[in-house]
Design a protein around this motif. Structure first.
Motif, PDB file in Angstrom:
ATOM      1  N   LEU A  39      59.021  -3.678  72.312  1.00  0.00           N
ATOM      2  CA  LEU A  39      60.020  -3.115  71.409  1.00  0.00           C
ATOM      3  C   LEU A  39      59.358  -2.508  70.170  1.00  0.00           C
ATOM      4  O   LEU A  39      59.742  -1.423  69.726  1.00  0.00           O
ATOM      5  CB  LEU A  39      61.028  -4.192  70.995  1.00  0.00           C
ATOM      6  N   ALA A  40      58.367  -3.196  69.640  1.00  0.00           N
ATOM      7  CA  ALA A  40      57.682  -2.699  68.442  1.00  0.00           C
ATOM      8  C   ALA A  40      56.943  -1.394  68.721  1.00  0.00           C
ATOM      9  O   ALA A  40      56.848  -0.520  67.847  1.00  0.00           O
ATOM     10  CB  ALA A  40      56.706  -3.753  67.923  1.00  0.00           C
ATOM     11  N   SER A  41      56.441  -1.246  69.930  1.00  0.00           N
ATOM     12  CA  SER A  41      55.676  -0.041  70.280  1.00  0.00           C
ATOM     13  C   SER A  41      56.554   1.082  70.807  1.00  0.00           C
ATOM     14  O   SER A  41      56.050   2.164  71.128  1.00  0.00           O
ATOM     15  CB  SER A  41      54.599  -0.397  71.314  1.00  0.00           C
ATOM     16  N   HIS A  42      57.879   0.829  70.898  1.00  0.00           N
ATOM     17  CA  HIS A  42      58.798   1.852  71.405  1.00  0.00           C
ATOM     18  C   HIS A  42      59.985   2.031  70.443  1.00  0.00           C
ATOM     19  O   HIS A  42      61.125   1.681  70.767  1.00  0.00           O
ATOM     20  CB  HIS A  42      59.305   1.476  72.800  1.00  0.00           C
ATOM     21  N   PRO A  43      59.726   2.608  69.285  1.00  0.00           N
ATOM     22  CA  PRO A  43      60.831   2.852  68.344  1.00  0.00           C
ATOM     23  C   PRO A  43      61.755   3.987  68.797  1.00  0.00           C
ATOM     24  O   PRO A  43      62.903   4.066  68.370  1.00  0.00           O
ATOM     25  CB  PRO A  43      60.108   3.210  67.038  1.00  0.00           C
ATOM     26  N   ASP A  44      61.241   4.865  69.649  1.00  0.00           N
ATOM     27  CA  ASP A  44      61.996   6.025  70.123  1.00  0.00           C
ATOM     28  C   ASP A  44      62.742   5.654  71.400  1.00  0.00           C
ATOM     29  O   ASP A  44      62.123   5.459  72.455  1.00  0.00           O
ATOM     30  CB  ASP A  44      61.034   7.193  70.376  1.00  0.00           C
ATOM     31  N   ILE A  45      64.078   5.584  71.324  1.00  0.00           N
ATOM     32  CA  ILE A  45      64.860   5.145  72.488  1.00  0.00           C
ATOM     33  C   ILE A  45      65.090   6.261  73.507  1.00  0.00           C
ATOM     34  O   ILE A  45      65.827   6.067  74.474  1.00  0.00           O
ATOM     35  CB  ILE A  45      66.207   4.532  72.068  1.00  0.00           C
ATOM     36  N   THR A  46      64.426   7.383  73.329  1.00  0.00           N
ATOM     37  CA  THR A  46      64.460   8.423  74.368  1.00  0.00           C
ATOM     38  C   THR A  46      63.241   8.333  75.285  1.00  0.00           C
ATOM     39  O   THR A  46      63.129   9.085  76.243  1.00  0.00           O
ATOM     40  CB  THR A  46      64.511   9.832  73.754  1.00  0.00           C
ATOM     41  N   LYS A  47      62.348   7.401  74.975  1.00  0.00           N
ATOM     42  CA  LYS A  47      61.139   7.218  75.779  1.00  0.00           C
ATOM     43  C   LYS A  47      61.151   5.808  76.358  1.00  0.00           C
ATOM     44  O   LYS A  47      60.929   4.832  75.641  1.00  0.00           O
ATOM     45  CB  LYS A  47      59.889   7.446  74.926  1.00  0.00           C
ATOM     46  N   PHE A  48      61.392   5.718  77.656  1.00  0.00           N
ATOM     47  CA  PHE A  48      61.608   4.427  78.307  1.00  0.00           C
ATOM     48  C   PHE A  48      60.309   3.898  78.911  1.00  0.00           C
ATOM     49  O   PHE A  48      59.614   4.618  79.635  1.00  0.00           O
ATOM     50  CB  PHE A  48      62.663   4.573  79.402  1.00  0.00           C
ATOM     51  N   PRO A  49      59.959   2.640  78.610  1.00  0.00           N
ATOM     52  CA  PRO A  49      58.743   2.051  79.186  1.00  0.00           C
ATOM     53  C   PRO A  49      58.782   2.105  80.709  1.00  0.00           C
ATOM     54  O   PRO A  49      59.774   1.716  81.324  1.00  0.00           O
ATOM     55  CB  PRO A  49      58.777   0.605  78.691  1.00  0.00           C
ATOM     56  N   GLN A  50      57.715   2.594  81.295  1.00  0.00           N
ATOM     57  CA  GLN A  50      57.643   2.734  82.743  1.00  0.00           C
ATOM     58  C   GLN A  50      56.404   2.073  83.333  1.00  0.00           C
ATOM     59  O   GLN A  50      56.488   1.269  84.233  1.00  0.00           O
ATOM     60  CB  GLN A  50      57.663   4.225  83.128  1.00  0.00           C
ATOM     61  N   SER A  51      55.201   2.420  82.786  1.00  0.00           N
ATOM     62  CA  SER A  51      53.968   1.934  83.398  1.00  0.00           C
ATOM     63  C   SER A  51      52.810   2.197  82.432  1.00  0.00           C
ATOM     64  O   SER A  51      52.998   2.275  81.216  1.00  0.00           O
ATOM     65  CB  SER A  51      53.754   2.634  84.754  1.00  0.00           C
ATOM     66  N   THR A  52      51.631   2.352  83.007  1.00  0.00           N
ATOM     67  CA  THR A  52      50.416   2.644  82.256  1.00  0.00           C
ATOM     68  C   THR A  52      49.725   3.848  82.879  1.00  0.00           C
ATOM     69  O   THR A  52      49.614   3.932  84.103  1.00  0.00           O
ATOM     70  CB  THR A  52      49.472   1.426  82.263  1.00  0.00           C
ATOM     71  N   ASN A  53      49.297   4.768  82.049  1.00  0.00           N
ATOM     72  CA  ASN A  53      48.565   5.934  82.535  1.00  0.00           C
ATOM     73  C   ASN A  53      47.136   5.562  82.926  1.00  0.00           C
ATOM     74  O   ASN A  53      46.628   4.510  82.522  1.00  0.00           O
ATOM     75  CB  ASN A  53      48.528   7.012  81.442  1.00  0.00           C
ATOM     76  N   PRO A  54      46.464   6.411  83.712  1.00  0.00           N
ATOM     77  CA  PRO A  54      45.080   6.108  84.115  1.00  0.00           C
ATOM     78  C   PRO A  54      44.137   5.847  82.946  1.00  0.00           C
ATOM     79  O   PRO A  54      43.169   5.099  83.086  1.00  0.00           O
ATOM     80  CB  PRO A  54      44.670   7.367  84.895  1.00  0.00           C
ATOM     81  N   ASP A  55      44.420   6.456  81.772  1.00  0.00           N
ATOM     82  CA  ASP A  55      43.546   6.230  80.614  1.00  0.00           C
ATOM     83  C   ASP A  55      43.917   4.975  79.834  1.00  0.00           C
ATOM     84  O   ASP A  55      43.336   4.679  78.786  1.00  0.00           O
ATOM     85  CB  ASP A  55      43.564   7.450  79.693  1.00  0.00           C
ATOM     86  N   GLY A  56      44.918   4.235  80.330  1.00  0.00           N
ATOM     87  CA  GLY A  56      45.324   2.997  79.673  1.00  0.00           C
ATOM     88  C   GLY A  56      46.457   3.143  78.687  1.00  0.00           C
ATOM     89  O   GLY A  56      46.977   2.139  78.186  1.00  0.00           O
ATOM     90  N   SER A  57      46.851   4.352  78.396  1.00  0.00           N
ATOM     91  CA  SER A  57      47.954   4.568  77.455  1.00  0.00           C
ATOM     92  C   SER A  57      49.292   4.276  78.132  1.00  0.00           C
ATOM     93  O   SER A  57      49.403   4.313  79.363  1.00  0.00           O
ATOM     94  CB  SER A  57      47.930   6.016  76.949  1.00  0.00           C
ATOM     95  N   PRO A  58      50.322   3.987  77.345  1.00  0.00           N
ATOM     96  CA  PRO A  58      51.633   3.711  77.939  1.00  0.00           C
ATOM     97  C   PRO A  58      52.198   4.938  78.652  1.00  0.00           C
ATOM     98  O   PRO A  58      52.048   6.071  78.163  1.00  0.00           O
ATOM     99  CB  PRO A  58      52.500   3.341  76.726  1.00  0.00           C
ATOM    100  N   ARG A  59      52.822   4.719  79.780  1.00  0.00           N
ATOM    101  CA  ARG A  59      53.529   5.795  80.476  1.00  0.00           C
ATOM    102  C   ARG A  59      55.024   5.602  80.244  1.00  0.00           C
ATOM    103  O   ARG A  59      55.604   4.629  80.710  1.00  0.00           O
ATOM    104  CB  ARG A  59      53.222   5.780  81.977  1.00  0.00           C
ATOM    105  N   ASP A  60      55.613   6.516  79.507  1.00  0.00           N
ATOM    106  CA  ASP A  60      57.034   6.463  79.194  1.00  0.00           C
ATOM    107  C   ASP A  60      57.754   7.612  79.882  1.00  0.00           C
ATOM    108  O   ASP A  60      57.171   8.670  80.134  1.00  0.00           O
ATOM    109  CB  ASP A  60      57.260   6.551  77.683  1.00  0.00           C
ATOM    110  N   MET A  61      59.048   7.406  80.167  1.00  0.00           N
ATOM    111  CA  MET A  61      59.826   8.423  80.874  1.00  0.00           C
ATOM    112  C   MET A  61      61.156   8.646  80.162  1.00  0.00           C
ATOM    113  O   MET A  61      61.591   7.845  79.343  1.00  0.00           O
ATOM    114  CB  MET A  61      60.069   7.987  82.320  1.00  0.00           C
TER     115      MET A  61
END
Length: 388
Positions: A39-61
């Motif tokens: 929740l702390a890392s996702h203040p923008d509610i238009t970007k939904f937690p999905q997975s992790t990108n190959p570089d380790g960054s969050p993958r949001d949709m």
């Protein structure tokens, strides 16, 4: 002697089913800490937690992605266990973030997108504001049912020029339509769900009770092709697809009480639990034909939750279903599947596979793995308490 044996077995079974093998309190405390970070890392509610990108960054949709409802649904599960208002508030916020998808007629996944968050929210709070959103979403989903074909269309097209593909995943959206049929009195939603399930049972399954991923239909319901998309091959049993089917037909029995669905769910369970390539920890490889390759924690979490419900419907293998599900949850509740606190982009589980053939989401966390894991923990906790 028979009476003594029966009594002994009953006492043994009661004891075996009642013993806590998973510390549910501890697991939800961990989940809460991870999701506080999410929740702390996702203040923008238009970007939904999905997975992790190959570089380790969050993958949001975006909310139009088929998985957009799982994060809100998981927050509701944490609220259900903790009863803490902060989780109710977070769950409501992320549930309402997918509100506009109620009008989306371009996807068959509205059960995941709408019912997982709004359905759990309504079940737990009876917030009447959620109800019309769900009823509109169910109507949108029903527009994808063509009575001439007798199935809900999954994608709008599929490779090879097919324009009426149906995937096994679609069984998971029928629970949403059954709810809407009850709440609205619209019997047609009930009927089309039964028709879809019956045609899927007829055409999607092989003689060994494993499922194809994609069936391509013609305009009058004729089968044109039986294909793979996310599994290894056309004829191989893609792990998550098998779990979707098991879960879906278990729900079909719950909603209709038609014994043919219970019988078929048990046949699917037999195929899965007796598969020679099912590992000892009972977390399947991403495809049952690919032993030694990546595991799919999401397939294990879905299967565990489904088996726990299936175990409640009795039968000679009820305890096998329960024990197998508990083993799966035990495996998921420790390394290597359980993440380290504060790691894994705050997802609970590691080692899932989204679409290996598409080189997408391979050996990563997936939001729906967390959702069905939490659901499985809640079901396990409820059954254990009931049997005490």
């Amino acid at each position: 002697m028979k009476k003594i044996y029966t009594l002994f077995f009953s006492i043994w079974a009661f004891s075996a089913w009642s013993q806590p093998k998973i510390d549910v309190k501890k697991e939800f405390e961990f989940a809460a800490k991870q999701y506080e970070g999410m929740l702390a890392s996702h203040p923008d509610i238009t970007k939904f937690p999905q997975s992790t990108n190959p570089d380790g960054s969050p993958r949001d949709m975006k909310s139009s992605w088929w998985c957009s409802g799982f994060f809100g649904g998981s927050l509701w599960y944490i609220y259900e266990y903790t009863k803490q208002d902060k989780w109710k508030e977070a769950a409501d916020k992320w549930t309402m973030a997918v509100e506009k998808e109620q009008y989306n007629t371009g996807t068959h996944d509205l059960g995941f997108m709408i019912y997982c968050p709004f359905g759990n929210g309504y079940r737990l709070t009876k917030n009447e504001a959620y109800k019309p959103i769900m009823l509109t979403g169910a109507k949108s989903l029903a527009t994808r049912f063509d009575p001439k074909v007798g199935l809900i269309k999954s994608w709008n097209s599929f490779k090879g020029g097919y324009n009426y593909p149906v995937i096994i995943d679609n069984m998971m959206n029928l629970e949403f339509l059954f709810w809407a049929a009850r709440e609205s009195g619209n019997k047609e939603l009930y009927n089309l769900s039964v028709t879809h399930a019956d045609n899927t049972l007829k055409n999607h399954y092989r003689a060994d009770n494993s499922a194809y991923h994609v069936i391509c239909y013609g305009p009058n319901g004729e089968v044109l092709a039986k294909k793979n998309h996310q599994g290894a091959e056309d004829e191989s049993p893609w792990a998550r697809g098998q779990s979707w089917g098991l879960y879906g037909y278990t729900v079909m029995y719950r909603e209709t009480k038609d014994p043919k669905y219970l019988d078929f769910a048990r046949k699917i369970a037999t195929f899965l639990l007796n598969h020679p390539n099912l590992p000892a920890d009972k977390i399947p490889y991403w495809d049952y034909s690919k032993p030694g390759e990546e595991r799919d924690a999401s397939a294990g979490a879905i299967m565990a939750s489904a088996l726990l419900e299936l175990s409640t419907y009795g039968g000679k293998d009820a305890k096998l279903y329960y024990d197998s599900a508990v083993k799966m949850l035990e495996s998921l509740s420790k390394p290597p599947y359980k993440a380290e606190l504060g790691k894994n982009n705050h997802f609970i589980l590691q080692h899932s596979v989204g679409h290996k053939l598409g080189n997408s989401e391979i050996d990563v966390p997936l939001v729906y793995a967390d959702y069905y894991y939490l659901e499985g923990l809640l079901r396990y906790d409820a059954l254990r308490k009931k049997k005490k």
